[in-house]
Design a protein around this motif. Structure first.
Motif, mmCIF file in Angstrom:
data_model
loop_
_atom_site.group_PDB
_atom_site.id
_atom_site.type_symbol
_atom_site.label_atom_id
_atom_site.label_comp_id
_atom_site.label_asym_id
_atom_site.label_seq_id
_atom_site.Cartn_x
_atom_site.Cartn_y
_atom_site.Cartn_z
ATOM 1 N N ARG A 1 -24.515 -42.466 22.306
ATOM 2 C CA ARG A 1 -23.899 -41.182 22.673
ATOM 3 C C ARG A 1 -22.379 -41.321 22.573
ATOM 4 N NH1 ARG A 1 -27.145 -38.928 26.914
ATOM 5 N NH2 ARG A 1 -29.232 -38.645 26.060
ATOM 6 N N TYR A 2 -21.760 -40.228 22.187
ATOM 7 C CA TYR A 2 -20.297 -40.161 22.158
ATOM 8 C C TYR A 2 -19.860 -38.964 22.986
ATOM 9 C CZ TYR A 2 -21.091 -42.962 17.979
ATOM 10 O OH TYR A 2 -21.509 -43.921 17.110
ATOM 11 N N GLN A 3 -18.582 -39.012 23.359
ATOM 12 C CA GLN A 3 -18.017 -37.839 24.024
ATOM 13 C C GLN A 3 -18.117 -36.657 23.059
ATOM 14 O OE1 GLN A 3 -14.275 -39.179 25.703
ATOM 15 N NE2 GLN A 3 -13.777 -37.031 26.083
ATOM 16 N N VAL B 1 -14.971 -34.960 21.029
ATOM 17 C CA VAL B 1 -14.119 -35.788 20.160
ATOM 18 C C VAL B 1 -14.463 -35.486 18.702
ATOM 19 C CG1 VAL B 1 -13.681 -38.186 19.483
ATOM 20 C CG2 VAL B 1 -13.930 -37.601 21.875
ATOM 21 N N GLU C 1 -11.300 -38.913 14.878
ATOM 22 C CA GLU C 1 -10.695 -39.604 16.038
ATOM 23 C C GLU C 1 -11.504 -40.849 16.408
ATOM 24 O OE1 GLU C 1 -8.820 -35.606 18.179
ATOM 25 O OE2 GLU C 1 -10.718 -36.404 18.860
ATOM 26 N N LEU C 2 -12.825 -40.737 16.289
ATOM 27 C CA LEU C 2 -13.669 -41.903 16.586
ATOM 28 C C LEU C 2 -13.424 -43.024 15.578
ATOM 29 C CD1 LEU C 2 -17.217 -40.614 17.610
ATOM 30 C CD2 LEU C 2 -15.651 -41.963 18.961
ATOM 31 N N TYR D 1 -10.196 -44.666 16.455
ATOM 32 C CA TYR D 1 -10.346 -45.438 17.700
ATOM 33 C C TYR D 1 -10.984 -46.798 17.424
ATOM 34 C CZ TYR D 1 -12.227 -46.376 22.438
ATOM 35 O OH TYR D 1 -12.572 -46.927 23.650
ATOM 36 N N VAL D 2 -12.090 -46.771 16.670
ATOM 37 C CA VAL D 2 -12.798 -48.026 16.369
ATOM 38 C C VAL D 2 -11.922 -48.923 15.488
ATOM 39 C CG1 VAL D 2 -14.848 -49.026 15.269
ATOM 40 C CG2 VAL D 2 -15.063 -46.958 16.652
ATOM 41 N N ASP E 1 -8.655 -48.979 15.249
ATOM 42 C CA ASP E 1 -7.540 -49.503 16.060
ATOM 43 C C ASP E 1 -8.002 -50.693 16.892
ATOM 44 O OD1 ASP E 1 -5.815 -47.651 15.104
ATOM 45 O OD2 ASP E 1 -5.812 -46.356 16.876
ATOM 46 N N LEU E 2 -9.165 -50.540 17.526
ATOM 47 C CA LEU E 2 -9.651 -51.629 18.393
ATOM 48 C C LEU E 2 -10.041 -52.856 17.580
ATOM 49 C CD1 LEU E 2 -11.743 -49.689 21.061
ATOM 50 C CD2 LEU E 2 -9.655 -50.981 21.445
ATOM 51 N N LYS E 3 -10.535 -52.635 16.363
ATOM 52 C CA LYS E 3 -10.899 -53.781 15.522
ATOM 53 C C LYS E 3 -9.680 -54.342 14.784
ATOM 54 C CE LYS E 3 -15.791 -53.448 15.000
ATOM 55 N NZ LYS E 3 -16.938 -53.769 14.161
ATOM 56 N N LEU F 1 -19.600 -46.279 11.802
ATOM 57 C CA LEU F 1 -18.586 -46.867 12.686
ATOM 58 C C LEU F 1 -18.806 -48.375 12.823
ATOM 59 C CD1 LEU F 1 -18.398 -44.194 15.563
ATOM 60 C CD2 LEU F 1 -16.721 -44.576 13.759
#
Lengths: 274, 274
Positions: free
Chosen positions: A85-87, A90, A94-95, A98-99, A101-103, A141
């Motif tokens: 599940r995702y928000q 969003v 954007e997802l 986000y992924v 950036d974190l990776k 993702l």
């Protein structure tokens, strides 16, 4: 090198053992299908391999102890949880950001979304996507950063036959590139042929690891085909769906009013005495 | 240091500031602060009070009810809502640690509520600038500082609730019960203690600063009136025995309270399964 090494791994929820003393090794570049009924411990095992939940025992993923280096492990692993599940408000783009950036990787939106045909929904809100699209998004993702190990928990849930085919081909391409793939399923579909090994879980224990060819020899998946005849439905059993459908069509049945039930893992468990 | 914290805080803050809940708080808090500032200047000045004190008393009272309520509720829903929605697993499947995720939620909640509160104060302060002296401005800023401390302690408490509960309903009910306890019931208990057990002024003071809301109230009173005569005998005692040093425990208590709650909440969050 081993992509994953489990030593005496157990996971308990209260008094219930979701996993009990599971030990196994998965070679780098191989593909493994985890098979078991619902509640066999497949999802728990995959969560332990990625270090998302705690457990007893030891797991080395890509040579790293997940208890100590969970974050580093997840940087190199792509993981698709079951029923993700995702928000809802969003946007897809954007997802992806986000992924990425974190990776810590730079990505082109089209490169991420086009393999599973999602480029048209790049600027849509996640809440507006169908279940199948959300599942494809989760896989897209997970592939960000070209992970060395791809872990998919029931990846074929909510996917239509075309998307399943596309995903099977994608997984085969990923394996050919030398990446390791682990996926879990609770039904025995034609997917087995896309993998090298099949690991069978039952009640939190690893029953056996077999080569996929061996599984095909041991058990022929029997599909149930339900066809409408007048006001009622008739059920047929077959190991060759397409041949049976052709036969039924030749006999004059309206096969637009038909549905196919995939055999579950129970059949394999019976065949191997698990 | 390679940390995902800034990315997580940015994402969480963005989504918090755009939430209807937070926008509503900003609107209501700003409107009430401005109204109290206006009415304080308009009404109380005509009956002979110092205009600024009247406006300030109203804003302090608003602050002591609204800020803890919004802080504890927003923080208490931060983790449990993601857990209940199923979105927590998505975040944990990425290269982040549980500590980073926990602190990102806590920091972003503190930042969002602080920004909203500063905005409310700022607009009221801008209006009060018409009559504020330099000394009044410092008092105003001190009260803002005490509010930020209160945000810290109640967000800490909310994060603990969010880690320890399994449903939004339980988290919300616990938050509201604790808010009622700290804002209303605690004073009743203090009165009972004073009347029944005839506790000393020192014990009463210590019991007061155990409640972060009371500690902040004392700090605000001290900012307005360093002699603390506004709170009667207790104030006289504190001013006589400790002088300016009486403010330090009120300053430290909310910090300690928030820190302890955050540490326990984090330990809890690291243990929970999905």
């Amino acid at each position: 090198m081993r992509a994953v090494q489990l030593e005496e791994v157990s996971k308990r929820f209260g008094d219930y053992f979701a996993l009990k003393d599971v030990s196994m090794e998965i070679e780098d570049g191989s593909s493994v299908l985890l098979v078991g009924k619902n509640g066999a411990g497949k999802s728990t095992l995959l969560r332990c391999i990625t270090g998302i939940i705690g457990f007893e025992g030891r797991i080395l993923t890509l040579g790293m102890d997940v208890k100590k280096l969970g974050r580093e492990v997840r940087r190199l692993v792509g993981y698709v949880p079951q029923n993700i599940r995702y928000q809802e408000d969003v946007k897809v783009v954007e997802l992806v950001d986000y992924v990425a950036d974190l990776k810590g990787v730079d990505v082109f939106l089209d490169e991420v979304l086009s393999p599973l045909g999602l480029q048209e929904v790049a600027y849509s809100r996640v809440g507006s996507l169908s279940s199948g699209m959300k599942q494809r998004l989760a896989i897209s993702l997970a592939l960000i950063g070209d992970p060395k190990l791809l872990i998919l928990d029931e990846p074929f849930n909510n996917l239509d036959p075309m998307a399943r085919n596309k995903l099977s081909e994608l997984l085969q391409t990923i394996v050919r590139r030398g990446r390791t793939v682990i996926a879990s399923v609770h039904t025995l579909s034609g997917l087995i042929h896309s993998f090298e090994y099949v690991a069978v879980l039952r009640a939190g224990r690893l029953v056996r690891i077999l080569e996929a060819d061996e599984v095909s020899r041991i058990v022929k998946p029997i599909y149930k085909i339900h066809v409408r005849v007048g006001e009622s439905w008739r059920t047929y059993f077959t190991d060759d769906v397409f041949a049976k459908l052709s036969e039924l069509a030749d006999e004059g049945y309206d096969i637009r009013d038909a549905w196919i039930e995939e055999p579950d893992a129970e059949e394999l468990l019976r065949a191997i005495g698990g | 240091m390679n940390t995902a914290l800034p990315i997580l805080v940015k994402r969480s803050l963005y989504s918090l500031l755009l939430s209807r809940w937070m926008l509503g708080y900003i609107a209501v808090f700003t409107a009430l602060s401005l109204s109290f500032a206006y009415l304080g200047l308009l009404g109380l000045s005509t009956v002979g009070f110092r205009a600024f004190s009247g406006a300030l008393a109203a804003i302090i009272n608003l602050n002591l009810y609204a800020v803890p309520l919004v802080s504890i509720i927003t923080a208490s829903l931060s983790i449990v809502a993601e857990r209940e929605n199923g979105t927590l697993e998505f975040h944990l499947s990425l290269p982040v640690t549980r500590s980073e995720l926990f602190f990102a939620k806590a920091f972003s909640t503190m930042l969002a509520i602080s920004l909203a509160t500063i905005l409310g104060y700022g607009l009221a302060g801008w209006y009060l600038m018409l009559v504020l002296s330099d000394a009044d401005l410092i008092i105003f800023l001190n009260i803002l500082g005490a509010s930020l401390l209160m945000i810290f302690s109640f967000v800490g408490l909310g994060m603990l609730i969010s880690s320890a509960t399994r449903s939004r309903f339980t988290a919300l009910a616990t938050s509201i019960a604790l808010w009622i306890f700290f804002t209303l019931l605690y004073e009743v208990f203090l009165m009972v203690f004073v009347i029944v057990f005839r506790i000393s002024a020192l014990d009463l003071w210590l019991l007061m600063i155990l409640n972060p809301l009371e500690a902040s109230r004392l700090l605000m009173v001290y900012s307005v009136d360093p002699s603390m005569s506004l709170i009667g005998e207790l104030g006289n005692y504190l001013a006589r025995e400790f002088g300016g040093a009486a403010a330090y425990p009120s300053l430290g208590a909310p910090l300690l309270y928030g820190s302890v709650c955050l540490i326990v909440g984090l330990a809890w969050f690291r243990r929970i399964d999905l």
